[in-house]
Design a protein around this motif. Structure first.
Motif, PDB file in Angstrom:
ATOM      1  N   VAL A 133     -28.873  27.947  51.425  1.00 33.13           N
ATOM      2  CA  VAL A 133     -30.061  28.340  50.673  1.00 33.13           C
ATOM      3  C   VAL A 133     -29.638  29.316  49.581  1.00 33.13           C
ATOM      4  CG1 VAL A 133     -32.295  29.510  50.805  1.00 33.13           C
ATOM      5  CG2 VAL A 133     -31.605  27.947  52.627  1.00 33.13           C
ATOM      6  N   ARG A 134     -30.076  29.015  48.329  1.00 36.29           N
ATOM      7  CA  ARG A 134     -29.715  29.867  47.194  1.00 36.29           C
ATOM      8  C   ARG A 134     -30.814  30.841  46.842  1.00 36.29           C
ATOM      9  NH1 ARG A 134     -27.133  24.715  44.190  1.00 36.29           N
ATOM     10  NH2 ARG A 134     -29.292  24.054  44.215  1.00 36.29           N
ATOM     11  N   GLY A 135     -32.057  30.476  47.091  1.00 31.19           N
ATOM     12  CA  GLY A 135     -33.179  31.340  46.734  1.00 31.19           C
ATOM     13  C   GLY A 135     -34.463  30.547  46.709  1.00 31.19           C
ATOM     14  N   LEU A 136     -35.483  31.108  46.070  1.00 29.13           N
ATOM     15  CA  LEU A 136     -36.794  30.477  45.976  1.00 29.13           C
ATOM     16  C   LEU A 136     -37.145  30.275  44.510  1.00 29.13           C
ATOM     17  CD1 LEU A 136     -38.657  32.669  48.636  1.00 29.13           C
ATOM     18  CD2 LEU A 136     -37.495  30.491  48.981  1.00 29.13           C
ATOM     19  N   LEU A 137     -37.713  29.119  44.199  1.00 31.04           N
ATOM     20  CA  LEU A 137     -38.022  28.769  42.812  1.00 31.04           C
ATOM     21  C   LEU A 137     -39.448  28.261  42.673  1.00 31.04           C
ATOM     22  CD1 LEU A 137     -34.787  26.740  41.922  1.00 31.04           C
ATOM     23  CD2 LEU A 137     -35.220  29.179  41.565  1.00 31.04           C
ATOM     24  N   CYS A 138     -40.020  28.459  41.470  1.00 33.55           N
ATOM     25  CA  CYS A 138     -41.333  27.898  41.163  1.00 33.55           C
ATOM     26  C   CYS A 138     -41.174  26.386  40.976  1.00 33.55           C
ATOM     27  CB  CYS A 138     -41.910  28.564  39.914  1.00 33.55           C
ATOM     28  SG  CYS A 138     -41.036  28.149  38.389  1.00 33.55           S
ATOM     29  N   PRO A 139     -42.267  25.615  41.026  1.00 35.80           N
ATOM     30  CA  PRO A 139     -42.153  24.155  40.900  1.00 35.80           C
ATOM     31  C   PRO A 139     -41.445  23.666  39.637  1.00 35.80           C
ATOM     32  CG  PRO A 139     -44.302  24.723  41.767  1.00 35.80           C
ATOM     33  CD  PRO A 139     -43.642  26.021  41.388  1.00 35.80           C
ATOM     34  N   ALA A 147     -33.685  17.702  38.296  1.00 30.35           N
ATOM     35  CA  ALA A 147     -33.519  16.704  37.240  1.00 30.35           C
ATOM     36  C   ALA A 147     -32.102  16.739  36.664  1.00 30.35           C
ATOM     37  CB  ALA A 147     -34.542  16.940  36.132  1.00 30.35           C
ATOM     38  N   PHE A 148     -31.475  17.910  36.685  1.00 25.96           N
ATOM     39  CA  PHE A 148     -30.103  18.035  36.207  1.00 25.96           C
ATOM     40  C   PHE A 148     -29.089  17.854  37.329  1.00 25.96           C
ATOM     41  CE2 PHE A 148     -32.181  19.882  32.540  1.00 25.96           C
ATOM     42  CZ  PHE A 148     -31.416  19.392  31.497  1.00 25.96           C
ATOM     43  N   GLY A 149     -29.565  17.454  38.490  1.00 26.72           N
ATOM     44  CA  GLY A 149     -28.672  17.176  39.610  1.00 26.72           C
ATOM     45  C   GLY A 149     -27.892  18.398  40.077  1.00 26.72           C
ATOM     46  N   ASP A 150     -28.452  19.585  39.864  1.00 25.76           N
ATOM     47  CA  ASP A 150     -27.788  20.843  40.245  1.00 25.76           C
ATOM     48  C   ASP A 150     -26.398  20.963  39.632  1.00 25.76           C
ATOM     49  OD1 ASP A 150     -30.037  21.322  41.752  1.00 25.76           O
ATOM     50  OD2 ASP A 150     -29.087  21.002  43.686  1.00 25.76           O
ATOM     51  N   ASP A 151     -26.191  20.325  38.468  1.00 24.91           N
ATOM     52  CA  ASP A 151     -24.884  20.292  37.816  1.00 24.91           C
ATOM     53  C   ASP A 151     -24.814  21.368  36.735  1.00 24.91           C
ATOM     54  OD1 ASP A 151     -22.562  19.726  36.393  1.00 24.91           O
ATOM     55  OD2 ASP A 151     -22.951  17.571  36.285  1.00 24.91           O
ATOM     56  N   PRO A 152     -24.020  22.431  36.954  1.00 25.94           N
ATOM     57  CA  PRO A 152     -23.917  23.508  35.964  1.00 25.94           C
ATOM     58  C   PRO A 152     -23.435  23.026  34.595  1.00 25.94           C
ATOM     59  CG  PRO A 152     -22.866  24.166  38.015  1.00 25.94           C
ATOM     60  CD  PRO A 152     -23.217  22.718  38.144  1.00 25.94           C
ATOM     61  N   ASP A 153     -22.535  22.036  34.556  1.00 25.49           N
ATOM     62  CA  ASP A 153     -22.038  21.523  33.273  1.00 25.49           C
ATOM     63  C   ASP A 153     -23.167  20.857  32.478  1.00 25.49           C
ATOM     64  OD1 ASP A 153     -19.439  22.422  33.754  1.00 25.49           O
ATOM     65  OD2 ASP A 153     -18.868  20.537  34.757  1.00 25.49           O
ATOM     66  N   ARG A 154     -24.001  20.096  33.156  1.00 24.79           N
ATOM     67  CA  ARG A 154     -25.137  19.467  32.468  1.00 24.79           C
ATOM     68  C   ARG A 154     -26.124  20.517  31.981  1.00 24.79           C
ATOM     69  NH1 ARG A 154     -27.888  14.935  35.821  1.00 24.79           N
ATOM     70  NH2 ARG A 154     -29.043  14.690  33.885  1.00 24.79           N
ATOM     71  N   LEU A 155     -26.331  21.566  32.773  1.00 26.96           N
ATOM     72  CA  LEU A 155     -27.239  22.638  32.351  1.00 26.96           C
ATOM     73  C   LEU A 155     -26.673  23.383  31.141  1.00 26.96           C
ATOM     74  CD1 LEU A 155     -28.346  23.899  35.853  1.00 26.96           C
ATOM     75  CD2 LEU A 155     -29.857  23.011  34.080  1.00 26.96           C
ATOM     76  N   ARG A 156     -25.354  23.657  31.142  1.00 28.25           N
ATOM     77  CA  ARG A 156     -24.724  24.312  29.982  1.00 28.25           C
ATOM     78  C   ARG A 156     -24.846  23.420  28.745  1.00 28.25           C
ATOM     79  NH1 ARG A 156     -21.516  26.866  33.917  1.00 28.25           N
ATOM     80  NH2 ARG A 156     -20.125  25.121  34.274  1.00 28.25           N
ATOM     81  N   SER A 157     -24.663  22.128  28.911  1.00 27.39           N
ATOM     82  CA  SER A 157     -24.810  21.197  27.791  1.00 27.39           C
ATOM     83  C   SER A 157     -26.237  21.200  27.258  1.00 27.39           C
ATOM     84  CB  SER A 157     -24.429  19.774  28.211  1.00 27.39           C
ATOM     85  OG  SER A 157     -23.063  19.701  28.516  1.00 27.39           O
ATOM     86  N   ALA A 158     -27.199  21.283  28.155  1.00 24.92           N
ATOM     87  CA  ALA A 158     -28.606  21.339  27.735  1.00 24.92           C
ATOM     88  C   ALA A 158     -28.879  22.623  26.954  1.00 24.92           C
ATOM     89  CB  ALA A 158     -29.526  21.239  28.953  1.00 24.92           C
ATOM     90  N   ILE A 159     -28.314  23.735  27.403  1.00 28.07           N
ATOM     91  CA  ILE A 159     -28.494  25.012  26.695  1.00 28.07           C
ATOM     92  C   ILE A 159     -27.861  24.922  25.310  1.00 28.07           C
ATOM     93  CG2 ILE A 159     -27.809  27.457  26.675  1.00 28.07           C
ATOM     94  CD1 ILE A 159     -28.045  27.296  29.795  1.00 28.07           C
ATOM     95  N   ALA A 160     -26.650  24.364  25.231  1.00 28.72           N
ATOM     96  CA  ALA A 160     -25.978  24.206  23.938  1.00 28.72           C
ATOM     97  C   ALA A 160     -26.793  23.310  23.012  1.00 28.72           C
ATOM     98  CB  ALA A 160     -24.578  23.633  24.146  1.00 28.72           C
ATOM     99  N   TYR A 161     -27.341  22.248  23.547  1.00 21.72           N
ATOM    100  CA  TYR A 161     -28.171  21.325  22.768  1.00 21.72           C
ATOM    101  C   TYR A 161     -29.397  22.052  22.223  1.00 21.72           C
ATOM    102  CZ  TYR A 161     -31.519  17.562  21.893  1.00 21.72           C
ATOM    103  OH  TYR A 161     -32.454  16.739  21.326  1.00 21.72           O
ATOM    104  N   LEU A 162     -30.114  22.757  23.106  1.00 23.57           N
ATOM    105  CA  LEU A 162     -31.319  23.467  22.665  1.00 23.57           C
ATOM    106  C   LEU A 162     -30.985  24.550  21.646  1.00 23.57           C
ATOM    107  CD1 LEU A 162     -33.311  23.835  26.007  1.00 23.57           C
ATOM    108  CD2 LEU A 162     -33.898  22.427  24.021  1.00 23.57           C
ATOM    109  N   THR A 163     -29.896  25.252  21.832  1.00 23.05           N
ATOM    110  CA  THR A 163     -29.476  26.303  20.913  1.00 23.05           C
ATOM    111  C   THR A 163     -29.137  25.707  19.549  1.00 23.05           C
ATOM    112  OG1 THR A 163     -28.610  27.551  22.796  1.00 23.05           O
ATOM    113  CG2 THR A 163     -27.904  28.254  20.616  1.00 23.05           C
TER     114      THR A 163
END
Length: 171
Positions: A133-139, A147-163
């Protein structure tokens, strides 16, 4: 045959493919394979689905919550409440206050018997590989990680894209 000899008699197991009828009196009455049966004995055999339904009917909301938290995440309601307090009753990612989260957007399957769901605003976030268990999150945050499959690389790519979109002249 003597009683002692009867006890020593070898019983050949029935094949798993054998079909057993779930009790029509207290269950669904359908034919199911032995693997699908929770209680395949001769007295009132129940399939897993009917067994779970009958067990839930005997439990109150607090017992059901305790059983669900333990079965899914191996934590108790007290540990869940400790997570809430440690996070100051906020989402672990966006910081949304628990009291401000719209429960109509909180998921969960409806109960087949019509009982209302016990909805909590903060979902348990866990590592799907280790179960930790990592913590508690809102929906929305919980759905986003999923949706990102808990993949940090995909999340970093999404941040880079949005930036990049925000900084581009057309954005």
């Amino acid at each position: 045959m003597s009683v002692a000899a009867d006890r020593l008699r070898v019983v050949t197991p029935t094949p798993d493919s054998e079909l057993i009828r779930c009790s029509p009196l207290i269950g669904c009455g359908q034919l199911k394979s032995r693997k699908q049966m929770a209680q395949p004995g001769p007295k009132s055999p129940l399939c897993n689905t009917c067994y779970q339904r009958a067990r839930r009917e005997r439990q109150g909301p607090a017992e059901i919550r305790r059983a669900n938290l333990w079965a899914k995440y191996r934590i108790t309601p007290e540990q869940y409440d400790r997570f809430r307090a440690d996070q100051q009753f906020r989402c672990g990612i966006c910081g949304a206050k628990e009291a401000d989260i719209d429960l109509s957007k909180v998921g969960g399957r409806p109960c087949k018997d019509g009982r209302t769901l016990f909805k909590v605003p903060l979902a348990v976030d866990h590592d799907h590989t280790t179960g930790a268990v990592r913590g508690l999150l809102c929906p929305p945050c919980n759905a986003g990680l999923g949706a990102f499959g808990d993949d940090p690389d995909r999340l970093r790519s999404a941040i880079a894209y949005l930036t990049a979109i925000v900084r581009s002249p057309g954005g």
